[in-house]
Write an enzyme that holds these catalytic residues in place. Sequence first.
Site, PDB file in Angstrom:
ATOM      1  N   GLU A 123       9.629   4.573  -8.655  1.00 52.95           N
ATOM      2  CA  GLU A 123       9.153   4.770  -7.285  1.00 52.95           C
ATOM      3  C   GLU A 123      10.246   5.337  -6.378  1.00 52.95           C
ATOM      4  O   GLU A 123      11.394   4.911  -6.436  1.00 52.95           O
ATOM      5  CB  GLU A 123       8.679   3.400  -6.766  1.00 52.95           C
ATOM      6  CG  GLU A 123       8.163   3.390  -5.375  1.00 52.95           C
ATOM      7  CD  GLU A 123       7.420   2.091  -5.051  1.00 52.95           C
ATOM      8  OE1 GLU A 123       6.940   1.393  -5.957  1.00 52.95           O
ATOM      9  OE2 GLU A 123       7.323   1.766  -3.861  1.00 52.95           O
ATOM     10  N   GLU A 127       9.769   5.145   4.361  1.00 55.09           N
ATOM     11  CA  GLU A 127       8.940   4.251   5.185  1.00 55.09           C
ATOM     12  C   GLU A 127       9.393   4.332   6.618  1.00 55.09           C
ATOM     13  O   GLU A 127      10.606   4.315   6.892  1.00 55.09           O
ATOM     14  CB  GLU A 127       9.124   2.801   4.739  1.00 55.09           C
ATOM     15  CG  GLU A 127       8.469   2.493   3.438  1.00 55.09           C
ATOM     16  CD  GLU A 127       8.777   1.060   3.039  1.00 55.09           C
ATOM     17  OE1 GLU A 127       9.921   0.633   3.193  1.00 55.09           O
ATOM     18  OE2 GLU A 127       7.841   0.396   2.600  1.00 55.09           O
ATOM     19  N   TRP A 207      -0.449   1.556   7.153  1.00 53.50           N
ATOM     20  CA  TRP A 207      -0.962   0.190   7.061  1.00 53.50           C
ATOM     21  C   TRP A 207      -0.265  -0.673   8.104  1.00 53.50           C
ATOM     22  O   TRP A 207       0.761  -0.255   8.665  1.00 53.50           O
ATOM     23  CB  TRP A 207      -0.806  -0.388   5.653  1.00 53.50           C
ATOM     24  CG  TRP A 207       0.593  -0.537   5.146  1.00 53.50           C
ATOM     25  CD1 TRP A 207       1.432   0.470   4.764  1.00 53.50           C
ATOM     26  CD2 TRP A 207       1.328  -1.763   4.949  1.00 53.50           C
ATOM     27  NE1 TRP A 207       2.637  -0.035   4.340  1.00 53.50           N
ATOM     28  CE2 TRP A 207       2.604  -1.413   4.439  1.00 53.50           C
ATOM     29  CE3 TRP A 207       1.033  -3.114   5.133  1.00 53.50           C
ATOM     30  CZ2 TRP A 207       3.584  -2.368   4.130  1.00 53.50           C
ATOM     31  CZ3 TRP A 207       2.003  -4.064   4.814  1.00 53.50           C
ATOM     32  CH2 TRP A 207       3.265  -3.685   4.315  1.00 53.50           C
ATOM     33  N   THR A 218       6.220 -10.712   5.861  1.00 50.30           N
ATOM     34  CA  THR A 218       5.881  -9.290   5.957  1.00 50.30           C
ATOM     35  C   THR A 218       5.850  -8.856   7.417  1.00 50.30           C
ATOM     36  O   THR A 218       6.334  -7.784   7.769  1.00 50.30           O
ATOM     37  CB  THR A 218       4.501  -9.032   5.294  1.00 50.30           C
ATOM     38  OG1 THR A 218       4.553  -9.494   3.952  1.00 50.30           O
ATOM     39  CG2 THR A 218       4.143  -7.553   5.308  1.00 50.30           C
TER      40      THR A 218
END
Length: 368
Positions: A123, A127, A207, A218
């Site tokens: 990956e 972000e 998101w 989170t």
Amino acid sequence: MSRLAFLPIALFAASVAAQTTTSCNPLNSTACPDDSALGTTYNGTWDSSDTELNTKLWNVTAGTDDIQFTDNGLELVISESGDSVTAESTFYIFWGQVEVMMKAAAGTGIISTFDLLSDDLDEIDLEIKGGNKTSVSSNWYGHGNTSQYNGVDHAVDGPQDSFHNYTFVWGQEQLQWIIDGDVVRTVESASSGQYPQTPSRLKFGIWAGGDSTQPQGTIDWAGGATVWDDGPFVMTVKSIKVTDGSTNVTNYAYGDQTGSYESITSTAGESKAFKLLNKKTTTESAKQSWEGLSTGAKVGVACGIGGAFAIGIIAFCTFCLIQRRRGKKERKLADEAWDNNQAELMEYQKMMRSGAFAVSNTGRREKF
Ligand SMILES: *[C@@H]1O[C@H](CO)[C@@H](O)[C@H](O)[C@H]1NC(C)=O
Ligand SMILES: *[C@@H]1O[C@H](CO)[C@@H](O)[C@H](O)[C@H]1NC(C)=O
Ligand SMILES: *[C@@H]1O[C@H](CO)[C@@H](O)[C@H](O)[C@H]1NC(C)=O
Ligand SMILES: *[C@@H]1O[C@H](CO)[C@@H](O)[C@H](O)[C@H]1NC(C)=O
Ligand SMILES: *[C@@H]1O[C@H](CO)[C@@H](O)[C@H](O)[C@H]1NC(C)=O
Ligand SMILES: *[C@@H]1O[C@H](CO)[C@@H](O)[C@H](O)[C@H]1NC(C)=O
Ligand SMILES: *[C@@H]1O[C@H](CO)[C@@H](O)[C@H](O)[C@H]1NC(C)=O
């Protein structure tokens, strides 16, 4: 996401975005399907004339109705708890370059992302947190090992206020993140940890890490609780350019279960994406055939313009007579040939009337 709730908060920066599942992991199976290669360069741009992401190139796995097209580009819009948008390419690249012109979404706890992801969970990430006006993050993982903490922050002035160019250059020797032309990070393949080295597809989306349904860890990682009344939150993508490291390949496959780049094999030929992106319009193919005609034939077509429909009717009657004596299958083939010829003849006529034989830009532009 819930398993993350048990991790210490300090670890979230590294682990929250990692993909942890894959439909078939080649490290665990020898029966995974091959990956469709891009095998060329894809240049996607969008404006208000578009109505959807081309489904042959993109699989929208969440938020289909939250994608809008405007003259700023492709907009991913979320406005209430539970909303998210994710699109993943149907094609894979094996080394290569990804360039994205993007304006990230503003809003506390809102995350805009671009990632390259492989079937065995290698990956490469970018972000952007909506509540942080001064920085963006890069990250990478190998073989889905979320114990590797590779997240790094990079200073960017107002990633939510204007478009910036975010580029990944991914090669066998090294991986770079380039922002607005500046190399902000280089990871050598020899670095400690499992270096990303298997065919990957591009995934992007928006998101809410700050949504109240997320674990507290989170929410903290995302920069705080999202206030939906401040929405809608909009991530805008002006363009995406993807260049595969290989050309003239249709598929990539894992030759064994090591997940090493040396085990990857490819099949030569034109990929599905290549065929789609290089598909000629009727006008273009008519132009090409026209260029191949002899002068005599061109004069013939030119003279026939006025009478072309009459000639067409006579030809069609003859054609019908012949068809009576042929089988169904042959007739279908002949019908297609007839349709193609007619389409080209009509195109010649249209081009002649507009005096446009020599022009090169009358073709309809396919939008992706
Ligand atoms: C492989 O499969 C086993 C059993 O299903 C599972 O425990 C393991 O996590 C899998 N490994 C990978 C790399 O997916
Ligand atoms: C990509 O498409 C845009 C918009 O059509 C165009 O301006 C640009 O030159 C293209 N780039 C390449 C490399 O084809
Ligand atoms: C799109 O993604 C969904 C969910 O991952 C998957 O089930 C489906 O097969 C994918 N479709 C294509 C065309 O790849
Ligand atoms: C933005 O991120 C940088 C880098 O992690 C950090 O130093 C800064 O405090 C953050 N700003 C806000 C407003 O969270
Ligand atoms: C995952 O990464 C950690 C940290 O680098 C390492 O200690 C561990 O051995 C790795 N796990 C696997 C299965 O490679
Ligand atoms: C984006 O940055 C890359 C790397 O510097 C560069 O090659 C590319 O031309 C840039 N694209 C645009 C549209 O400015
Ligand atoms: C692409 O691969 C096919 C199959 O091996 C080969 O026949 C063809 O010549 C190649 N085309 C190019 C442009 O290299």
